[in-house]
Design an enzyme around this catalytic site. Structure first.
Site, PDB file in Angstrom:
ATOM      1  N   SER A 177      37.148  37.147  40.100  1.00  0.00           N
ATOM      2  CA  SER A 177      36.171  37.425  39.054  1.00  0.00           C
ATOM      3  C   SER A 177      34.965  38.180  39.596  1.00  0.00           C
ATOM      4  O   SER A 177      34.482  39.125  38.981  1.00  0.00           O
ATOM      5  CB  SER A 177      35.723  36.124  38.389  1.00  0.00           C
ATOM      6  OG  SER A 177      36.751  35.638  37.550  1.00  0.00           O
ATOM      7  N   ASN A 232      44.861  35.308  34.216  1.00  0.00           N
ATOM      8  CA  ASN A 232      44.653  34.050  34.922  1.00  0.00           C
ATOM      9  C   ASN A 232      43.472  33.978  35.877  1.00  0.00           C
ATOM     10  O   ASN A 232      43.100  32.897  36.300  1.00  0.00           O
ATOM     11  CB  ASN A 232      45.904  33.701  35.723  1.00  0.00           C
ATOM     12  CG  ASN A 232      47.114  33.551  34.846  1.00  0.00           C
ATOM     13  OD1 ASN A 232      47.138  32.735  33.927  1.00  0.00           O
ATOM     14  ND2 ASN A 232      48.127  34.350  35.098  1.00  0.00           N
ATOM     15  N   TYR A 233      42.916  35.117  36.256  1.00  0.00           N
ATOM     16  CA  TYR A 233      41.892  35.088  37.293  1.00  0.00           C
ATOM     17  C   TYR A 233      40.549  35.677  36.896  1.00  0.00           C
ATOM     18  O   TYR A 233      39.557  35.425  37.563  1.00  0.00           O
ATOM     19  CB  TYR A 233      42.396  35.815  38.535  1.00  0.00           C
ATOM     20  CG  TYR A 233      43.445  35.032  39.261  1.00  0.00           C
ATOM     21  CD1 TYR A 233      43.092  33.931  40.035  1.00  0.00           C
ATOM     22  CD2 TYR A 233      44.789  35.363  39.161  1.00  0.00           C
ATOM     23  CE1 TYR A 233      44.045  33.197  40.692  1.00  0.00           C
ATOM     24  CE2 TYR A 233      45.759  34.634  39.823  1.00  0.00           C
ATOM     25  CZ  TYR A 233      45.380  33.551  40.589  1.00  0.00           C
ATOM     26  OH  TYR A 233      46.324  32.809  41.231  1.00  0.00           O
ATOM     27  N   LEU A 234      40.541  36.514  35.886  1.00  0.00           N
ATOM     28  CA  LEU A 234      39.304  37.204  35.572  1.00  0.00           C
ATOM     29  C   LEU A 234      38.587  36.512  34.427  1.00  0.00           C
ATOM     30  O   LEU A 234      39.125  36.417  33.319  1.00  0.00           O
ATOM     31  CB  LEU A 234      39.619  38.652  35.204  1.00  0.00           C
ATOM     32  CG  LEU A 234      40.351  39.406  36.322  1.00  0.00           C
ATOM     33  CD1 LEU A 234      40.729  40.804  35.880  1.00  0.00           C
ATOM     34  CD2 LEU A 234      39.501  39.454  37.580  1.00  0.00           C
TER      35      LEU A 234
END
Length: 763
Positions: free
Chosen positions: A593, A720-722
């Site tokens: 992120s 899923n990650y940002l």
DNA sequence: CTTATCACTTAGAATCTGATAT
DNA sequence: ATATCAGATTCTAAGTGATAAG
């Protein structure tokens, strides 16, 4: 390649990951005979510590002196460490509150360790994350029996103003919901209003349960089972050893699984064939068993052709038939695709039971080809609330069990026969229960942001520790942080493909180069990670890390663990002490992120055209995907699709030159005549040129984007990650509609972020 | 401690769908 | 109208990590 456009940020530039290296299909890579039997492992350790007494190099000796294995030094660790940490943190805070960090500052730069801490000192998270305070987490302050959407939780002042307008309608909400629920099944009117309301339900403005319960009411229709097997028409042949053979239905069914995969590489693999054959035989009648003794003599071609024809026929279906099919699907979806959880109708993620078939393990999986058996109602555990209408098993069958466990989120579960693991039916990502968790995940990552400098200097100190286990822990953590490696749980050998993560790295997975090209202390990683995706990266590390790695490698075989005194459980326990809720995977979320946020800042030019901005966004996204090693096989149609695009570009280019000529001649006309009409024409033609230029630009952007994306998968990180609020804020800042970066599904999943993030959102 | 189990997130591939080109 | 293709959606394997059991 893509992401590195002159940013000095270490997360993005760390190492030189060979982008052309993707799937590692070669078998050599995996050492088959790697026996990790515990006895050997243990004896190795003890011999290790003995061996360490005789030395070769002086400086190594020095290193060694400092490092004793925990056996003898577990008690002599520095007692004053926590205090030190605290002190440091205080200092940092003091500094940071005075030094206003320039916006540009890299949040996760290693290059310049935290001389001045740069985190804004806003400790009180603007919403109370349940993970936050363990203490308060498990107490449920409002009474079980009543589910009242309460007013929005206490918010941090600065955020609250923008949320204020939206949550005034508490009471309304409360009234509407039960009514709506009752109305649900009725006619058009009921349906419509329900839909609108449901879509607008802002669960993120409501209180979350603080006990462990996940819901209070849950009602659903149970799963949709795979359709029963339909025996093949008599004309479809299966030949054994050149002779036609009619198979019994069970054997035939399993044969069709194989036949359907005939074009797939799987069916050529030794392991796949072996496992398939073994399981297939178990479905055969005694006669079949005695006749069929060699898979190589089996001819599935006719079956395969038949299925191809079938799918072709399906494509050729008339519009009406297709329409009918679609409606049928829609009906099933409406019936089984939703559940009611706590007064709200929510979409279920996977309401269909996985059909039987042949197991497709990824990479070099020892179980590939095994028969995945058909799931029957008797295998199914139903989870729902007591006071709900329980789902009915199909006529003549019964469920394995019906339970009422509101400490879990699943509706249906069964045990799968390949690994013996449990499979679940759960809700869609757009549901409250998934969304809350997702939101919380990013909040944890943001808390990490606040203390990451402290943690980093912590593990840097630990590189010097006397204790081996602490050094290993510190170096592993450094990798996880810097390279965004996964934690690396141990896996049961022989059950799965041989893949590793950070803690399970083996000696053979790294190579040390004290000099490489013009860099010093380079570590070369080469291993298979999750899904057997190859991770290959050469990265310069600090001298101290390098020396530690040399130490860890001493007296070890290639198949020995690099971090022999570490596992994920130890690491996570340590992390938990450093920050509440911290685990290894939080680093991946955090670094992903923060990298997106930085990259967006760096790459976006306000005066760029829209397509250029989108390209920048995708490049920022790509930088993250590269960091996280999210690769994909280049699409089979890749070359072609690039060609198509190029053709379009060429066309556009010739269009452009034509248009330009027209402008010229129009100008000439105008010069000659000086009349209004010709002037207008000039303008018109100019506009046309401009339009075509824009279109050309857009196409070129697209081409660049696609090329750069050849073997990089953006979806995983995006999903899923940002932290979606970063993207939403970016859109708002540059006046880009959210649809440009999130499709419908993604907008549904990130509804919470789209609703709450403003253009000044900072991760 | 170690190991097993469970619940849940993360992952790339396969398949479907609907827009666009022919 | 039909074929093609790209993006959306579905599928399910493969991870993580908490906790229970031994």
């Amino acid at each position: 390649m893509s992401g590195d456009h002159g940013h000095k940020d270490s997360q993005v530039n760390s190492g030189s990951k060979a982008s052309d290296s993707h799937k590692h299909k070669d078998k050599e890579h995996r050492h088959k005979d790697h026996k990790k039997d515990k006895e050997r492992e243990k004896s190795k350790h003890s011999s290790n510590s003995q061996h360490r007494e005789h030395s070769e190099k002086k400086h190594k000796d020095k290193e060694r002196e400092k490092v004793k294995h925990s056996v003898d030094s577990s008690s002599d660790k520095h007692r004053d460490k926590p205090r030190e940490d605290k002190e440091r943190r205080k200092e940092d805070k003091i500094k940071s509150s005075h030094v206003d960090k320039p916006k540009k500052e890299k949040e996760n730069g290693y290059a310049n360790p935290p001389a001045v801490k740069s985190e804004p000192d806003e400790d009180n998270g603007f919403y109370p994350s349940p993970k936050h305070h363990k203490s308060s987490k498990r107490e449920y302050d409002d009474e079980e029996f009543e589910y009242k959407p309460k007013k929005v939780k206490t918010e941090n002042d600065k955020k609250s103003k923008k949320r204020k307008q939206e949550y005034d309608d508490d009471n309304e909400d409360e009234d509407i919901k039960p009514k709506k629920k009752i109305k649900d099944k009725r006619g058009a009117d009921g349906k419509k209003s329900k839909k609108e309301e449901e879509e607008k339900w802002k669960w993120w403005e409501e209180e979350r349960a603080t006990d462990g319960s996940k819901w209070r009411f849950l009602e659903h229709k149970g799963p949709v089972f795979a359709p029963a097997y339909e025996p093949l028409p008599a004309k479809v042949r299966f030949d054994y050893d050149g002779k036609h053979m009619k198979l019994s239905p069970p054997a035939e069914e399993v044969a069709t699984f194989f036949a359907k995969m005939l074009d797939h590489e799987y069916t050529t693999k030794e392991m796949f064939r072996k496992n398939f054959y073994k399981d297939w035989r178990r479905e055969m009648t005694p006669e079949e068993k005695s006749k069929i003794t060699d898979l190589n003599k089996c001819n599935f071609n006719d079956m395969s052709e038949y299925f191809k024809a079938q799918s072709e026929a399906r494509k050729q279906m008339s519009k009406e038939e297709k329409q009918k099919n679609k409606e049928e699907n829609e009906k099933v979806l409406q019936e089984y695709g939703f559940c009611v959880m706590d007064n709200h109708k929510e979409r279920i993620g996977n309401f269909r039971i996985e059909p039987p078939g042949l197991f497709r393990g990824r990479g070099d999986h020892p179980k590939m080809g095994m028969l995945k058996r058909r799931i029957r109602p008797e295998d199914i555990i139903i989870n729902c609330s007591k006071d709900s209408k329980h789902p009915k098993p199909p006529p003549g069958t019964r469920w394995k069990e019906v339970r009422h466990d509101n400490k879990v989120t699943w509706l249906v579960s069964w045990t799968e026969n390949i690994q013996g693991s449990i499979k679940y039916i759960m809700l869609n990502p757009s549901s409250r229960i998934k969304g809350e968790k997702d939101w919380q995940k990013y909040e944890t990552a943001r808390r990490l942001k606040k203390c990451v400098d402290r943690l980093r200097s912590g593990y840097r100190d630990d590189w010097k520790s006397k204790e081996m286990r602490i050094r290993q822990r510190a170096v592993a953590l450094y990798f996880i942080d810097k390279l965004a490696l996964r934690a690396g749980n141990e896996k049961e050998e022989g059950e799965t493909a041989d893949t590793v993560g950070c803690c399970s790295l083996r000696v053979e997975h790294i190579n040390l180069h004290s000099k490489m090209d013009d860099q010093e202390y380079v570590v070369e990683f080469d291993f298979l990670g999750k899904d057997s995706i190859r991770y290959y990266n050469k990265i310069p590390v600090e001298k101290r890390v390098f020396k530690n790695l040399q130490l860890f490698l001493e007296n070890k075989q290639p198949e020995d663990d690099l971090f022999d005194r570490l596992n994920t459980s130890i690491l996570n326990k340590h992390l938990q002490e450093l920050m509440d809720g911290l685990t290894a995977k939080v680093f991946r979320t955090y670094n992903a992120s923060i990298t997106l946020q930085q990259q967006l800042k760096e790459l976006t030019c306000p005066e760029d055209s829209l397509p250029a901005k989108i390209l920048s966004y995708n490049r920022a996204n790509r930088a993250v995907a590269i960091l996280c090693n999210h690769q994909r096989a280049p699409p089979k149609t890749f070359e072609k699709s690039m060609q198509n695009l190029q053709t379009k570009i060429d066309e556009k280019q010739s269009q452009l030159s034509v248009a330009r000529k027209q402008v010229k001649s129009a100008k000439a006309d105008h010069k000659a005549s000086h009349d209004d009409r010709s002037k207008k024409t000039v303008e018109l033609k100019r506009k046309a040129v401009q339009r075509i230029e824009e279109q050309l630009m857009k196409l070129q952007m697209q081409a660049t984007d696609r090329e750069e994306n050849k073997q990089i998968a953006l979806g995983t990180s995006k999903l899923n990650y940002l932290d979606p609020r970063i993207s939403v804020a970016w859109c708002k800042k540059y006046d880009i509609t959210i649809e440009k970066i999130y499709n419908k599904t993604q907008r549904e999943k990130f509804a919470w972020a789209i609703d709450m993030a403003e253009l000044d959102y900072e991760f």
